[in-house]
Design an enzyme around this catalytic site. Structure first.
Site, PDB file in Angstrom:
ATOM      1  NE  ARG A   1      -6.982   4.718   6.176  1.00  0.00           N
ATOM      2  CZ  ARG A   1      -6.444   5.684   7.236  1.00  0.00           C
ATOM      3  NH1 ARG A   1      -7.023   6.008   8.178  1.00  0.00           N
ATOM      4  NH2 ARG A   1      -5.368   6.351   5.636  1.00  0.00           N
TER       5      ARG A   1
ATOM      6  CG  ASP B   1       3.276   1.490   9.408  1.00  0.00           C
ATOM      7  OD1 ASP B   1       3.468   2.397   9.915  1.00  0.00           O
ATOM      8  OD2 ASP B   1       3.313   2.142   7.831  1.00  0.00           O
TER       9      ASP B   1
ATOM     10  CE  LYS C   1      -1.931   1.541   4.568  1.00  0.00           C
ATOM     11  NZ  LYS C   1      -1.311   2.412   4.235  1.00  0.00           N
TER      12      LYS C   1
HETATM   13  C1  EPZ Z   1       4.839   7.450   6.135  1.00  0.00           C
HETATM   14  O1  EPZ Z   1       3.522   7.947   6.829  1.00  0.00           O
HETATM   15  C2  EPZ Z   1       3.860   6.018   5.928  1.00  0.00           C
HETATM   16  N1  EPZ Z   1       2.184   6.415   5.371  1.00  0.00           N
HETATM   17  C3  EPZ Z   1       2.920   5.616   7.850  1.00  0.00           C
HETATM   18  O2  EPZ Z   1       2.463   4.215   7.187  1.00  0.00           O
HETATM   19  C4  EPZ Z   1       4.278   5.340   8.440  1.00  0.00           C
HETATM   20  O3  EPZ Z   1       3.877   4.672  10.123  1.00  0.00           O
HETATM   21  C5  EPZ Z   1       5.245   6.372   8.651  1.00  0.00           C
HETATM   22  O4  EPZ Z   1       5.730   7.044   6.897  1.00  0.00           O
HETATM   23  C6  EPZ Z   1       6.510   5.855   9.264  1.00  0.00           C
HETATM   24  O5  EPZ Z   1       7.168   4.947   8.915  1.00  0.00           O
HETATM   25  C7  EPZ Z   1       2.483   5.642   3.912  1.00  0.00           C
HETATM   26  O6  EPZ Z   1       3.629   5.581   3.611  1.00  0.00           O
HETATM   27  C8  EPZ Z   1       1.388   6.453   3.400  1.00  0.00           C
HETATM   28  P1  EPZ Z   1       6.514  10.388   8.377  1.00  0.00           P
HETATM   29  P2  EPZ Z   1       4.560   9.885   6.851  1.00  0.00           P
HETATM   30  O7  EPZ Z   1       6.758  11.875   6.971  1.00  0.00           O
HETATM   31  O8  EPZ Z   1       5.244   9.890   5.694  1.00  0.00           O
HETATM   32  C9  EPZ Z   1       7.070  13.833  11.627  1.00  0.00           C
HETATM   33  C10 EPZ Z   1       0.327   3.107   7.684  1.00  0.00           C
HETATM   34  O9  EPZ Z   1      -0.238   2.631   9.015  1.00  0.00           O
HETATM   35  N2  EPZ Z   1       7.365  14.781  10.192  1.00  0.00           N
HETATM   36  O10 EPZ Z   1       7.613   9.505   8.153  1.00  0.00           O
HETATM   37  O11 EPZ Z   1       3.570  10.063   6.712  1.00  0.00           O
HETATM   38  C11 EPZ Z   1       6.154  12.829  12.116  1.00  0.00           C
HETATM   39  O12 EPZ Z   1       4.852  13.163  12.907  1.00  0.00           O
HETATM   40  C12 EPZ Z   1       0.938   4.794   7.985  1.00  0.00           C
HETATM   41  O13 EPZ Z   1       0.623   2.488   7.016  1.00  0.00           O
HETATM   42  C13 EPZ Z   1       7.317  16.057  10.525  1.00  0.00           C
HETATM   43  O14 EPZ Z   1       7.985  16.628  12.179  1.00  0.00           O
HETATM   44  O15 EPZ Z   1       5.341   9.679   8.240  1.00  0.00           O
HETATM   45  C14 EPZ Z   1       6.701  11.774  12.495  1.00  0.00           C
HETATM   46  O16 EPZ Z   1       7.476  12.093  13.333  1.00  0.00           O
HETATM   47  C15 EPZ Z   1       0.330   5.182   9.029  1.00  0.00           C
HETATM   48  N3  EPZ Z   1       7.092  16.960   9.766  1.00  0.00           N
HETATM   49  C16 EPZ Z   1       8.077  12.101  11.859  1.00  0.00           C
HETATM   50  O17 EPZ Z   1       8.208  12.971  11.110  1.00  0.00           O
HETATM   51  C17 EPZ Z   1       6.631  16.633   8.470  1.00  0.00           C
HETATM   52  O18 EPZ Z   1       6.652  17.590   7.864  1.00  0.00           O
HETATM   53  C18 EPZ Z   1       7.846  10.312  10.145  1.00  0.00           C
HETATM   54  O19 EPZ Z   1       6.896  10.438  10.085  1.00  0.00           O
HETATM   55  C19 EPZ Z   1       6.957  15.598   8.550  1.00  0.00           C
HETATM   56  C20 EPZ Z   1       6.868  14.685   9.350  1.00  0.00           C
END
Ligand code: EPZ
Length: 422
Positions: free
Chosen positions: A401, A309, A22
């Site tokens: 989802r 995840d 996904k």
């Molecule tokens: C991706 O989300 C995945 N989603 C998530 O999977 C997964 O949990 C996550 O990566 C971490 O591995 C998809 O790929 C669609 P991040 P993403 O930006 O990219 C902080 C699932 O269950 N951050 O890597 O949105 C954030 O708050 C989902 O399938 C900032 O501070 O996650 C977090 O603490 C849920 N500023 C960390 O970075 C930003 O601009 C990592 O988040 C962006 C993120």
């Protein structure tokens, strides 16, 4: 609304084939925006998040066809409405990954600012920072990120790390935008997740010039244009890990087909330490448990660390370990909605800030519980397979989802799960 009724305990055995990823599919679908014309993606899973992404791309002007054999074709010849509407983005945060490709192709994009969700705040400041460094002018207006680059984007050296390390979709957005920028872009502290490597491989097949794939430094030489692609996405390592835990928690034995153990070393290492046997076989592996469940310390981290995840699913397993375990969440420090629900099933979990201390219990006992987000609900299904009695899980749409009809995958293996519409 659908609910699951799960009768336990059961012991699973048999074979299961892992679907396409996904979290690789969603950014790769957005990448189709970059190569005007008809792209064909293979192994895209049939999930509600994918349907939302189809709708999102459809509103931009793309024509999407889902073929019977699992192919998804995206015709991006016309993009006449570069807008990601709130009504869609609020249903799926990953919608944000159209921002970079729209900006690169249309030189303008408006995408609703995603809100928080059950797993935490989820800011997008790093996405915006990275795109600004490529020369985009970005404002926030009426809840929308309005981005413009009337003269196109320019390559730059960009540091993408944040307080929690790299960002997966932030890296995807900036990477996609940089493919069509003038000159060279370096993304330092890029996400190394296999899903980002898969996106980069797909972009290269579309004509991009990306080096350093799989490393924290991506180097992108901008090109004039990308072309449509025929591409098969990687297997879903999180779905695979969920089935690994299903085998382990039920003291069963599952043959997992179509999974890449090399993408899952942190998970394999933890499970082996806990007494679970994992043997590579063909394009997959066999996972089984005979003895007791050992304890573990699990700290979630960006790849190649232990994936956030799979944190909830592991907590269900550790709830039944012989002794005390600790889980520390370093990616989404509030991602613990499942703790209270697992405790309703007689687990003994205590949350301390961004850690959970788990005192293993001899058995879980069925209870009515509520799914709060995708992976938390997977953990409840796993707990339900091992718990004594009839577990009812409300709000099953969360699990749909990310797992395609999970009951139809688990029941042939020995699970007793019924889906009811109430
Ligand atoms: C991706 O989300 C995945 N989603 C998530 O999977 C997964 O949990 C996550 O990566 C971490 O591995 C998809 O790929 C669609 P991040 P993403 O930006 O990219 C902080 C699932 O269950 N951050 O890597 O949105 C954030 O708050 C989902 O399938 C900032 O501070 O996650 C977090 O603490 C849920 N500023 C960390 O970075 C930003 O601009 C990592 O988040 C962006 C993120």
């Amino acid at each position: 609304m659908d609910v699951f009724r799960i009768e336990g305990p059961v012991r699973l055995s048999g074979s299961v084939r892992i679907s396409g990823s996904k979290n690789a599919s969603l950014p790769i679908m957005a990448a189709a925006i970059l190569g005007a014309g008809k792209s064909t993606l293979r192994a895209v899973p049939r999930l509600s998040d994918i349907s939302v992404c189809n709708e999102l791309l459809g509103r931009l002007g793309c024509k999407i066809v889902r073929e019977d054999d699992g192919r998804l074709s995206i015709d991006s010849t016309v993009i006449d409405n570069p807008v990601g509407e709130y009504e869609i983005v609020r249903r799926m945060r990953a919608s944000i990954c159209i921002l970079g490709p729209l900006l690169a192709r249309c030189r303008r994009a408006e995408v609703s600012m995603p809100g928080g969700c059950a797993i935490g705040d989820r800011p997008v400041d790093l996405h915006i920072k990275g795109l600004r460094e490529l020369g985009a002018q970005i404002q926030l207006k009426n809840g929308y990120i309005v981005a413009e680059a009337p003269n196109g984007l320019r390559g730059k050296d960009i540091f993408m790390g944040g307080p929690f390390g790299s960002t997966v979709l932030g890296t995807a957005n900036v990477l996609m935008a940089a493919t069509l920028a003038r000159g060279r872009t370096t993304i330092e502290s890029a996400a190394c997740e296999p899903e980002i490597a898969d996106l980069a491989d797909c972009l290269n097949k579309m004509g991009a010039k990306i080096g350093g794939i799989g490393s924290p430094r991506l180097v992108i030489e901008g090109v004039e244009q990308l072309h449509p692609v025929d591409y098969e996405v990687i297997p879903d390592r999180i779905e695979a890990g969920t089935f690994f835990v299903a085998a382990a928690i039920t003291a069963g034995e599952l043959r997992i087909e179509n999974c890449r153990l090399s993408d899952m070393m942190a998970v394999v290492d933890r499970l082996r330490n806990m007494g679970v046997t994992i043997d590579a076989e063909g394009q997959g592996c066999v996972v089984s448990r005979r003895g007791p469940i050992g304890t573990a310390d699990v700290t979630t981290q960006p790849y190649p660390g232990f994936p956030t995840d799979l944190q909830a699913q592991f907590m269900a397993l550790l709830a039944l370990a012989e002794g005390n375990s600790v889980v520390i969440e370093k990616v989404f420090p509030d991602r613990f909605m499942h703790v209270a629900e697992l405790n309703r099933m007689a687990a003994n979990l205590r949350k301390e800030g961004s850690a959970v201390i788990i005192a293993g219990v001899r058995k879980l006992i069925a209870a009515p519980v509520m799914a709060s987000d995708l992976r938390a609900s997977a953990a409840l299904v796993l707990a339900g397979l091992a718990a004594e009695g009839l577990t009812t899980i409300d709000r099953v749409y969360h699990i749909d989802r990310g797992y395609e009809r999970i009951e139809e995958r688990l029941n042939p293996l020995g699970a007793k799960i019924t889906r009811e519409n109430v």
